[in-house]
Every structure is written in structure tokens, then in C-alpha cells.
Design a protein around this motif. Sequence first.
Motif, PDB file in Angstrom:
ATOM      1  N   LYS A  10      92.390  52.621 -29.175  1.00  0.00           N
ATOM      2  CA  LYS A  10      91.169  52.413 -29.965  1.00  0.00           C
ATOM      3  C   LYS A  10      89.990  52.989 -29.206  1.00  0.00           C
ATOM      4  CE  LYS A  10      92.169  48.106 -32.365  1.00  0.00           C
ATOM      5  NZ  LYS A  10      91.985  46.675 -32.334  1.00  0.00           N
ATOM      6  N   TYR A  11      89.097  53.675 -29.917  1.00  0.00           N
ATOM      7  CA  TYR A  11      87.787  54.037 -29.345  1.00  0.00           C
ATOM      8  C   TYR A  11      86.808  53.084 -30.007  1.00  0.00           C
ATOM      9  CZ  TYR A  11      89.908  58.659 -28.315  1.00  0.00           C
ATOM     10  OH  TYR A  11      90.700  59.687 -27.883  1.00  0.00           O
ATOM     11  N   GLY A  12      86.407  52.040 -29.326  1.00  0.00           N
ATOM     12  CA  GLY A  12      85.576  51.028 -29.978  1.00  0.00           C
ATOM     13  C   GLY A  12      86.340  50.462 -31.156  1.00  0.00           C
ATOM     14  N   LYS A  13      85.791  50.643 -32.367  1.00  0.00           N
ATOM     15  CA  LYS A  13      86.477  50.103 -33.539  1.00  0.00           C
ATOM     16  C   LYS A  13      87.417  51.126 -34.182  1.00  0.00           C
ATOM     17  CE  LYS A  13      83.163  46.571 -34.816  1.00  0.00           C
ATOM     18  NZ  LYS A  13      81.931  46.320 -35.524  1.00  0.00           N
ATOM     19  N   VAL A  14      87.333  52.379 -33.720  1.00  0.00           N
ATOM     20  CA  VAL A  14      88.169  53.423 -34.344  1.00  0.00           C
ATOM     21  C   VAL A  14      89.589  53.358 -33.784  1.00  0.00           C
ATOM     22  CG1 VAL A  14      88.474  55.915 -34.683  1.00  0.00           C
ATOM     23  CG2 VAL A  14      86.171  54.941 -34.594  1.00  0.00           C
ATOM     24  N   LEU A  15      90.543  53.161 -34.699  1.00  0.00           N
ATOM     25  CA  LEU A  15      91.951  53.102 -34.300  1.00  0.00           C
ATOM     26  C   LEU A  15      92.495  54.533 -34.346  1.00  0.00           C
ATOM     27  CD1 LEU A  15      94.293  51.239 -33.569  1.00  0.00           C
ATOM     28  CD2 LEU A  15      94.659  50.839 -36.006  1.00  0.00           C
ATOM     29  N   ALA A  16      92.497  55.207 -33.201  1.00  0.00           N
ATOM     30  CA  ALA A  16      92.872  56.638 -33.177  1.00  0.00           C
ATOM     31  C   ALA A  16      94.382  56.820 -33.160  1.00  0.00           C
ATOM     32  CB  ALA A  16      92.234  57.321 -31.977  1.00  0.00           C
ATOM     33  N   CYS A  17      95.117  55.932 -32.493  1.00  0.00           N
ATOM     34  CA  CYS A  17      96.587  55.945 -32.521  1.00  0.00           C
ATOM     35  C   CYS A  17      97.057  54.529 -32.793  1.00  0.00           C
ATOM     36  CB  CYS A  17      97.179  56.397 -31.187  1.00  0.00           C
ATOM     37  SG  CYS A  17      97.010  58.140 -30.898  1.00  0.00           S
ATOM     38  N   GLY A  34      98.935  67.513 -38.224  1.00  0.00           N
ATOM     39  CA  GLY A  34      98.125  66.465 -38.848  1.00  0.00           C
ATOM     40  C   GLY A  34      96.751  67.014 -39.133  1.00  0.00           C
ATOM     41  N   PRO A  35      96.089  66.457 -40.150  1.00  0.00           N
ATOM     42  CA  PRO A  35      94.732  66.911 -40.442  1.00  0.00           C
ATOM     43  C   PRO A  35      93.778  66.578 -39.291  1.00  0.00           C
ATOM     44  CG  PRO A  35      95.369  65.054 -41.862  1.00  0.00           C
ATOM     45  CD  PRO A  35      96.556  65.388 -41.023  1.00  0.00           C
ATOM     46  N   ASN A  36      92.589  67.143 -39.328  1.00  0.00           N
ATOM     47  CA  ASN A  36      91.583  66.815 -38.318  1.00  0.00           C
ATOM     48  C   ASN A  36      91.374  65.309 -38.294  1.00  0.00           C
ATOM     49  OD1 ASN A  36      90.946  69.477 -37.557  1.00  0.00           O
ATOM     50  ND2 ASN A  36      89.700  69.720 -39.391  1.00  0.00           N
ATOM     51  N   GLY A  37      91.306  64.759 -37.093  1.00  0.00           N
ATOM     52  CA  GLY A  37      91.048  63.322 -36.957  1.00  0.00           C
ATOM     53  C   GLY A  37      92.292  62.461 -37.066  1.00  0.00           C
ATOM     54  N   ALA A  38      93.479  63.093 -37.185  1.00  0.00           N
ATOM     55  CA  ALA A  38      94.724  62.322 -37.351  1.00  0.00           C
ATOM     56  C   ALA A  38      95.095  61.539 -36.101  1.00  0.00           C
ATOM     57  CB  ALA A  38      95.864  63.268 -37.726  1.00  0.00           C
ATOM     58  N   GLY A  39      94.638  62.028 -34.926  1.00  0.00           N
ATOM     59  CA  GLY A  39      94.993  61.351 -33.671  1.00  0.00           C
ATOM     60  C   GLY A  39      95.831  62.214 -32.734  1.00  0.00           C
ATOM     61  N   LYS A  40      95.961  63.495 -33.071  1.00  0.00           N
ATOM     62  CA  LYS A  40      96.816  64.400 -32.274  1.00  0.00           C
ATOM     63  C   LYS A  40      96.308  64.536 -30.835  1.00  0.00           C
ATOM     64  CE  LYS A  40      96.178  67.947 -35.041  1.00  0.00           C
ATOM     65  NZ  LYS A  40      95.181  67.355 -35.984  1.00  0.00           N
ATOM     66  N   SER A  41      95.023  64.850 -30.697  1.00  0.00           N
ATOM     67  CA  SER A  41      94.474  65.016 -29.338  1.00  0.00           C
ATOM     68  C   SER A  41      94.559  63.718 -28.565  1.00  0.00           C
ATOM     69  CB  SER A  41      93.014  65.461 -29.386  1.00  0.00           C
ATOM     70  OG  SER A  41      92.935  66.736 -29.926  1.00  0.00           O
ATOM     71  N   THR A  42      94.339  62.616 -29.261  1.00  0.00           N
ATOM     72  CA  THR A  42      94.369  61.307 -28.582  1.00  0.00           C
ATOM     73  C   THR A  42      95.753  61.028 -28.017  1.00  0.00           C
ATOM     74  OG1 THR A  42      92.613  60.483 -30.005  1.00  0.00           O
ATOM     75  CG2 THR A  42      93.942  58.835 -28.882  1.00  0.00           C
ATOM     76  N   ILE A  43      96.797  61.316 -28.779  1.00  0.00           N
ATOM     77  CA  ILE A  43      98.143  61.032 -28.245  1.00  0.00           C
ATOM     78  C   ILE A  43      98.461  62.006 -27.105  1.00  0.00           C
ATOM     79  CG2 ILE A  43      99.559  62.338 -29.943  1.00  0.00           C
ATOM     80  CD1 ILE A  43     100.424  58.906 -28.519  1.00  0.00           C
TER      81      ILE A  43
HETATM   82  P1  ADP Z   1      92.878  65.165 -33.987  1.00  0.00           P
HETATM   83  O1  ADP Z   1      93.172  65.714 -32.631  1.00  0.00           O
HETATM   84  O2  ADP Z   1      94.106  64.949 -34.817  1.00  0.00           O
HETATM   85  O3  ADP Z   1      91.853  65.953 -34.743  1.00  0.00           O
HETATM   86  P2  ADP Z   1      91.618  62.990 -32.537  1.00  0.00           P
HETATM   87  O4  ADP Z   1      92.673  62.388 -31.688  1.00  0.00           O
HETATM   88  O5  ADP Z   1      90.636  63.919 -31.880  1.00  0.00           O
HETATM   89  O6  ADP Z   1      92.288  63.692 -33.808  1.00  0.00           O
HETATM   90  O7  ADP Z   1      90.762  61.822 -33.227  1.00  0.00           O
HETATM   91  C1  ADP Z   1      91.361  60.672 -33.820  1.00  0.00           C
HETATM   92  C2  ADP Z   1      90.247  59.715 -34.239  1.00  0.00           C
HETATM   93  O8  ADP Z   1      89.598  59.202 -33.089  1.00  0.00           O
HETATM   94  C3  ADP Z   1      89.156  60.346 -35.094  1.00  0.00           C
HETATM   95  O9  ADP Z   1      88.723  59.366 -36.017  1.00  0.00           O
HETATM   96  C4  ADP Z   1      88.073  60.656 -34.099  1.00  0.00           C
HETATM   97  O10 ADP Z   1      86.806  60.661 -34.714  1.00  0.00           O
HETATM   98  C5  ADP Z   1      88.223  59.518 -33.109  1.00  0.00           C
HETATM   99  N1  ADP Z   1      87.827  59.892 -31.735  1.00  0.00           N
HETATM  100  C6  ADP Z   1      88.396  60.872 -30.973  1.00  0.00           C
HETATM  101  N2  ADP Z   1      87.832  60.921 -29.759  1.00  0.00           N
HETATM  102  C7  ADP Z   1      86.863  59.946 -29.744  1.00  0.00           C
HETATM  103  C8  ADP Z   1      85.944  59.477 -28.766  1.00  0.00           C
HETATM  104  N3  ADP Z   1      85.883  60.010 -27.548  1.00  0.00           N
HETATM  105  N4  ADP Z   1      85.127  58.466 -29.112  1.00  0.00           N
HETATM  106  C9  ADP Z   1      85.199  57.890 -30.343  1.00  0.00           C
HETATM  107  N5  ADP Z   1      86.051  58.275 -31.292  1.00  0.00           N
HETATM  108  C10 ADP Z   1      86.882  59.289 -31.013  1.00  0.00           C
END
Ligand code: ADP
Length: 247
Positions: A10-17, A34-43
Amino acid sequence: MLDVSHVTKKYGKVLACNDVSFHLDPGSVTVLLGPNGAGKSTIMKSIIGFLKYDGAITVAGYTNKSTDARKVLGYIPEMPALYPNLTVSEHLDFLARAYRMSDYKDKANALLDRFELSDKKKKFGDELSKGMQQKLNLCLGLLPDPKVLLLDEPMIGLDPHAIKQLKDLIEQMRADGKTLLVSTHIIDSVDMLWDRALIMQSGQIKANITRAELEATGKTLEELFFEVTEGVNQEDMQHHETESGKE
Ligand code: ADP
């Protein structure tokens, strides 16, 4: 070789994965779509150990943040992080020292040749075009020859020659028994390359399928992608095509 088990970030309230699990075998290429914002970079960043998360990740049996895991794990980020005051050669020398590589010059030169950077060896990081930075970024990720390599949107910004070279290298690494995870939102860029596809949306893995399993369904990866991410099935697509044909 790579095990991701119940990872939640989670980034704050955003559930990224959201409870992400998958296992990747040696000698395989997996695409993470996955579409933009799917959580790929996060994983990807969780696997490489850049982020704190809930769950467990192991690489070759070692927990991902351990020294043993770091020795076998490589990451090529989407955004190159180069030093403006180091030349192309110095970037490679610096990396080789960090990895305590002694015999790396031939390999470094072969990579520079492959990505047409041989005549740029003395250029500084901030003198390189965006595409050249991207290519140096690839050379830096490939030089240590990691057993498990994560590539984040690797084709973006590359010219066709570099894309071809990168695809050849990915195939070579697979044949050498490496484990590769390639994230992208451009399905065409990886279509001939993958053994397993993971489709992510809203922080979850919505499909985890091998090439053979997909072929057995008669669907293309693109069709599966839209079915999973937009709820469009083949009949809808045919209907859509007929409808647009009428226009
Ligand atoms: P992708 O790589 O699939 O485009 P991300 O993993 O970058 O997706 O993002 C997943 C979600 O987490 C999105 O809603 C994005 O806005 C949010 N997010 C990513 N990085 C941060 C961050 N550093 N702080 C807050 N929210 C983030």
C-alpha cells in the motif's frame, strides 16, 4: 527460481499490489502485462528489494533482500539512472567494481557493440540522447549476467536495431537457463518472446497462463488481455468488429 507469495503493498491508502503470488522457473521468459497503474512497477520494485511490503519473496531460495539473493538478481529500470559526470566506459567500470568483476572488459565491449555505443565510450552521461541512455542502461543491467533479471518496460525509447538486439539477448539468456520477467503495457513488443504471461489489473494478478495453455484456448494474448481487463469476450469482439464494419 523466483517465488512471490502473498505480496501486498500500500502507498498510504492506495492498494498498489493486492495479495500477489506467482512462481517463475529457470530458463523461462515471463511477461507482466497490465494497463498503466496496474501495479507492475510496484511488484518489480518489491522483488528487487526497493520497497517494504507484506508477504514473502525468494530468489533461488534466498529471501530477496539477502546478499545471496542480490548476487543473482538483476533489474533494468524503466528510467535510466546515469551519472552526468561519468563517461559511458566509466559507468561500466564503476558497475564492474561494485560487483567485484575482474574480467569484464570483453563483455562490456561486446555489449557496447551490440547496442551501437562503441563510438560513444568517452561521452558523459548527460551528453547521451534519451535512446542512448536507455541502451547504456541495458548494458549496465546485462553486464553482471544475473540469473534472474527483471526488465521494466525495456523496449520503450529503443530504436528497431536495439529492440532486435535486446530480443536476441533475452532469447539467449533463456537458453542459458536464466529467469526473466519483462513488464510492459505494449503487448506487441513481447508477443513472440514469452513462455508465461501474467496479466495484472488493479493490483491483482488476473491471469497467469503459459503459452501452451493460451494456445489451447485458441485466443491471442491480446484477446485474453482485453477479456481479463475489460471483460470483453470473443463474441463481443466479433460483434464489435461487425458493428464497426457497418459504419
Ligand atoms: P504500473 O507500473 O502498472 O503502471 P504502478 O506500480 O506504478 O503501476 O502503480 C500502481 C498504483 O500505485 C497506481 O495507482 C499508482 O498511482 C500508485 N503508486 C505508484 N507509486 C506510488 C508512490 N510512490 N506513491 C503513491 N502511489 C503510488
